[in-house]
Design a protein around this motif. Structure first.
Motif, mmCIF file in Angstrom:
data_model
loop_
_atom_site.group_PDB
_atom_site.id
_atom_site.type_symbol
_atom_site.label_atom_id
_atom_site.label_comp_id
_atom_site.label_asym_id
_atom_site.label_seq_id
_atom_site.Cartn_x
_atom_site.Cartn_y
_atom_site.Cartn_z
ATOM 1 N N CYS A 40 1.814 -4.452 -3.585
ATOM 2 C CA CYS A 40 2.263 -5.919 -3.756
ATOM 3 C C CYS A 40 1.945 -6.857 -2.088
ATOM 4 C CB CYS A 40 4.017 -6.134 -3.890
ATOM 5 S SG CYS A 40 4.406 -5.514 -2.918
ATOM 6 N N CYS A 63 7.127 0.129 0.389
ATOM 7 C CA CYS A 63 7.639 -0.903 0.675
ATOM 8 C C CYS A 63 9.163 -1.113 0.065
ATOM 9 C CB CYS A 63 6.299 -2.001 -0.301
ATOM 10 S SG CYS A 63 6.640 -3.064 -1.006
ATOM 11 N N HIS A 105 7.159 0.821 -3.288
ATOM 12 C CA HIS A 105 5.291 1.761 -2.935
ATOM 13 C C HIS A 105 6.016 2.651 -2.598
ATOM 14 C CE1 HIS A 105 1.607 2.566 -4.616
ATOM 15 N NE2 HIS A 105 1.319 2.630 -3.062
ATOM 16 N N SER A 121 2.813 -7.270 0.084
ATOM 17 C CA SER A 121 3.943 -7.185 1.230
ATOM 18 C C SER A 121 3.408 -6.648 2.820
ATOM 19 C CB SER A 121 4.850 -6.915 0.499
ATOM 20 O OG SER A 121 6.484 -7.124 1.400
ATOM 21 N N CYS A 165 1.319 -3.622 2.110
ATOM 22 C CA CYS A 165 1.823 -3.032 1.147
ATOM 23 C C CYS A 165 0.567 -2.913 -0.283
ATOM 24 C CB CYS A 165 2.852 -3.255 0.068
ATOM 25 S SG CYS A 165 2.583 -2.479 -2.061
ATOM 26 N N CYS A 179 9.094 -3.970 -3.117
ATOM 27 C CA CYS A 179 8.208 -2.772 -4.228
ATOM 28 C C CYS A 179 8.278 -1.834 -4.271
ATOM 29 C CB CYS A 179 7.254 -3.561 -5.129
ATOM 30 S SG CYS A 179 5.601 -2.190 -3.671
HETATM 31 ZN ZN ZN Z 1 5.357 -3.622 -2.475
#
Ligand code: ZN
Ligand code: ADP
Ligand code: ZN
Length: 803
Positions: free
Chosen positions: A551, A508, A513, A553, A548, A511
């Motif tokens: 988060c 991501c 991730h 996103s 994601c 964030c």
């Molecule tokens: Zn994320």
């Protein structure tokens, strides 16, 4: 009474010993050590290996052997001893050791058959001939319980009959149709005259068979005489010819011809190197030779001439090469020199093909095997030399039970047969070079490249500098300039990207991730073609995500495999360049590897881009530039051999450039230009690397100064895994000498795999005479939990994988 000691096919501690069975009278002369049998075990019937026979036993209620799988031993005396030795030195179960020595096809489901051997039919015992009648094959079931069995066994031993395991599905014996004249030449000519005038083709076929026969492959016959099947059919009806099925081996190189080569006059260096090997062959002495010589220094030529001497003695030879360098070019060299005397064993063969090659060895139809690791078990009985090329390659270590190293097996067999073992490398493993320095191995050195071709100059580019200069591309300015230059000159380039550390993942961008496997502590790999995410450890997979999970996103980024990314960028920067990409994705189809290489060799591309698989053995005259895109991707893996591996790889890759008329150049891109493994590889300076690395190994207590053993404990519950590892460490501390260093427990670098937590401890030691029995006690202690499937304890003596 005849009793057989049998190792049964249950790989557990409790069953890891011979069980005695009664040999029924009818098989008394048949059953021998090295044969496989079916025996009753508890309520089941199991496969097993007879490892010994005797006339007495202490077992009271002796059960009889249920049936036989072989009539002739599949493992000879030497291999049985080797199996025992493997069990002791790798702590595996005897059954795993025995099975490792046979081709996989023999473990698969199969039907057993007895085949007549046409050429030996005149020697066959009358009763057997009667039994076969006009058949060429009888099934095993038919004879198993007849009184004929002992006789058949004798005939098999004499080579008049053969046992064939017909592996189901792809393993079937392949046959081809042949036709054969039914009568003598005179009779055939008479018959020809009697044929009607219209039967031109039929006459032509008979004429052809008279000249080239009496038998001939049907397909070729049709081609050569340009006739149709109907002409054949008429001749068959007239009983002038018969059709038959003849076995053809599934020879993967069958449709290829190999130009015959002859031994080259050896250079002085080569003569000096080969002399002690030839002396060893002559006298029947076992020694281990380490042949140290840069790529292109003529090692392979020396191997081949030593093999020549061995074959002239009527003995046999094994040549091991790493799987990855078992390239068509390599095979061509051995086939070109030794023709049909060679069997080739590699993982690209199907089960059936491997089994065919193995049978050629057993039937003594070949005298030389070229193959990857497991070819070390080739059932030769009269070995004259064993050669391990690229001896430093870690693929010679098997990473599952039995965890053997092919080098150790080679030395066992070399001792048994009293023959030389030759280890060859441009960058010997530290262990081997140290042994050569101590005189344990005999060192042979080839100093110069053939034709005195200098090793190519190497430029190291600091990628941090590139970044500072505003270059965000994965190509440094220098490498890019040189690529463009080659393109203009019409010369070829090879770009090398180390796969490890570059696997594709999904991240991501908001964030950070990274999508991980829910069962393992490892990121999922993105497969672009299928649009799926897969775990390479446990096989878990899922569809690609567009949001994601952490988060929400939508800014998800898919990092393609390293090579795909490079290919894309090349397309942008040098759109006119024709690129061939070689990686797991483009070479997964059978034959793809060879096809891509051929295309590159034929000049159908300007740039060959690939992973490890292009690092070895390639030899293309027009390659004048080799680029390494990221030299340090494996430098920081948690592995004490990472510097050694980096050095070996860079040296190998650099060796690809300028092997012929045109001078070559190498560019190595790195973020750690000062690292000694990179600096010294650029200077082609193995010996200084060896000295530096030895200092580090000594300081940190690693091989070759210490032996190493890795114990990995895995359990579904993390606390259990820690607690057990901890107990093992304490136990070891009490049992081993104060010189032994025990590290751990620590979480494994991959701390969770397949929903199991993994902890490990590492033992460094110099001399621990009781070590094996201590380790066995540990495993015994946890037997119940292991059998329940909760716990696994993996013991790797001399590990090559630290994960
Ligand atoms: Zn994320
Ligand atoms: P290595 O196995 O060390 O890489 P090779 O045996 O492949 O080296 O030799 C490199 C090249 O030199 C090959 O093309 C080989 O045919 C050639 N060569 C080897 N020995 C001789 C020799 N004695 N005379 C001429 N050419 C040789
Ligand atoms: Zn997984």
């Amino acid at each position: 009474m005849k009793v057989a000691s049998v190792i049964v096919d249950i790989p557990t501690r409790q069953t890891d010993r011979p069980f005695d069975y009664l040999v029924p009278d009818e098989w008394e002369d048949v059953v021998q050590a090295g044969m496989r049998v079916i025996v009753p075990f508890g309520t089941r019937l199991l496969q097993g290996f007879v490892i010994d026979t005797k006339s007495d036993t202490e077992v009271e209620k002796l059960k009889p052997i249920h049936s036989l799988l072989d009539v002739a031993p599949v493992l000879n005396e030497e291999l049985l001893q080797l199996g025992k030795w493997l069990t002791e030195t790798t702590l595996c179960f005897m059954i795993s050791a025995l099975q490792a020595m046979l081709p996989a096809a023999m473990k698969a489901k199969y039907e057993k058959e007895i085949h007549l051997i046409q050429e030996r039919i005149d020697h066959l015992h009358e009763d057997v001939r009667l039994f076969f009648g006009d058949r060429t094959v009888v099934s095993w079931r038919e004879i198993e319980h007849t009184s004929l069995l002992p006789l058949l066994q004798k005939e098999i031993a004499k080579g008049h009959l053969e046992v064939v395991y017909r592996v189901e599905e792809k393993g079937k014996k392949k046959t081809a149709k042949w036709v054969e004249l039914t009568s003598t030449a005179e009779q055939t000519m008479e018959a020809m005259n009697r044929l009607s005038a219209q039967a031109v083709k039929q006459k032509e076929i008979l004429q052809f068979l008279l000249e080239n026969g009496p038998s001939f492959p049907l397909k070729q016959l049709l081609e050569e005489t340009n006739s149709s099947l109907s002409a054949i059919k008429s001749l068959v009806q007239k009983k002038l010819i018969v059709e038959k099925e003849i076995e053809v081996y599934r020879d993967p190189f069958a449709d290829r011809t190999f130009a015959k080569t002859s031994p080259l006059p050896l250079t002085e260096d080569q003569q000096r190197a080969i002399a002690p090997i030839l002396a060893g062959i002559e006298k029947g002495e076992h020694d281990v030779f380490l042949m140290y010589g840069v790529t292109g220094s003529g090692k392979t030529e020396v191997y081949m001439q030593a093999i020549d001497a061995v074959l002239k003695q009527g003995k046999e030879a094994i040549v091991l090469v790493p799987e990855i360098s078992l390239t068509p070019q390599m095979v061509k060299r051995f086939k070109g020199r030794f023709g049909s005397k060679v069997a080739v064993l590699h993982s690209g063969l199907s089960l059936g093909e491997k089994y065919d090659e193995w049978r050629k060895i057993q039937r003594k139809e070949v005298q030389l095997v070229v193959g990857a690791r497991s070819a070390i078990f080739a059932p030769f009985e009269n070995l004259g030399i064993i050669i391990i090329d690229e001896e430093h390659e870690t693929s010679y270590k098997q990473e599952e039970n039995p965890r053997y190293h092919a080098r150790d097996v080679a030395i066992f067999r070399g001792r048994y047969h009293r023959c030389p073992v030759v280890l060859g490398s441009a960058t010997p493993s530290l262990e081997s070079f140290a042994r050569a320095k101590k005189g344990v191995y005999k060192q042979l050195t080839l100093k110069k490249r053939m034709n005195d071709k200098a090793l190519p100059p190497v430029d190291i580019v600091d990628m941090r500098e590139e970044l500072r200069a505003g270059n965000r591309s994965m190509f440094s300015r220098l490498l890019f300039e040189k690529l463009k230059d080659r393109l203009e000159k019409g010369e070829q380039s090879v770009l090398f990207l180390n796969r490890r550390g570059y696997s594709s993942f999904v991240m991501c961008r908001d964030c950070g991730h990274v999508i991980q496997c829910p069962h393992c502590d490892i990121s999922l790999t993105y497969h672009r073609v299928q649009q799926r995410l897969k775990c390479h450890y446990c096989g878990y997979e899922q569809a690609v995500l567009h949001r994601c999970p952490s988060c929400e996103s939508e800014h998800i980024r898919f990092f393609g495999t390293g090579t795909q990314k490079v290919e894309e960028e090349l397309g942008k920067l040098l759109p006119e360049a024709r690129v061939i990409r070689m990686d797991v994705d483009t070479t997964s189809r059978k034959g793809a590897h060879e096809r891509l290489l051929n295309e590159f060799g034929e000049g159908k591309a300007d740039i060959l881009l690939g992973t490890q698989m292009i690092a070895k053995g390639l030899d293309f005259p027009k390659v004048t530039l080799v680029g390494v895109l990221a030299a340090d991707t494996m430098l920081y893996l948690p592995d004490f051999r990472s510097a050694e591996k980096t050095f070996q790889l860079l040296t190998q890759v650099s060796g690809r450039a300028g092997r012929h008329q045109l001078p070559g150049e190498v560019v190595i891109q790195t973020y750690t230009p000062d690292h000694y493994s990179i600096e010294l590889a650029a200077k082609h300076d193995y010996e200084t690397f060896y000295e530096r690395e030895m200092l580090i190994r000594k300081k940190h207590g690693y091989p070759p100064f210490y032996y190493l053993t890795l114990i990995t404990v895995s359990h579904p519950e993390a606390t259990k895994a820690v607690a057990i590892t901890d107990k093992i460490v304490h136990y070891l501390q009490k049992q081993l000498s104060s010189q032994a260093i025990i590290l751990g427990p620590v979480a494994s670098p991959i701390a969770r795999m397949n929903d199991r937590y993994r902890y490990q401890c590492m033992i460094k030691y110099k001399r621990e005479p009781n070590f094996s029995s201590v380790l066995r006690k540990i495993v015994d202690h946890y037997q119940q939990e292991i059998n329940r499937g909760e716990l696994t304890i993996t013991i790797d003596l001399n590990p090559y994988m630290m994960m």
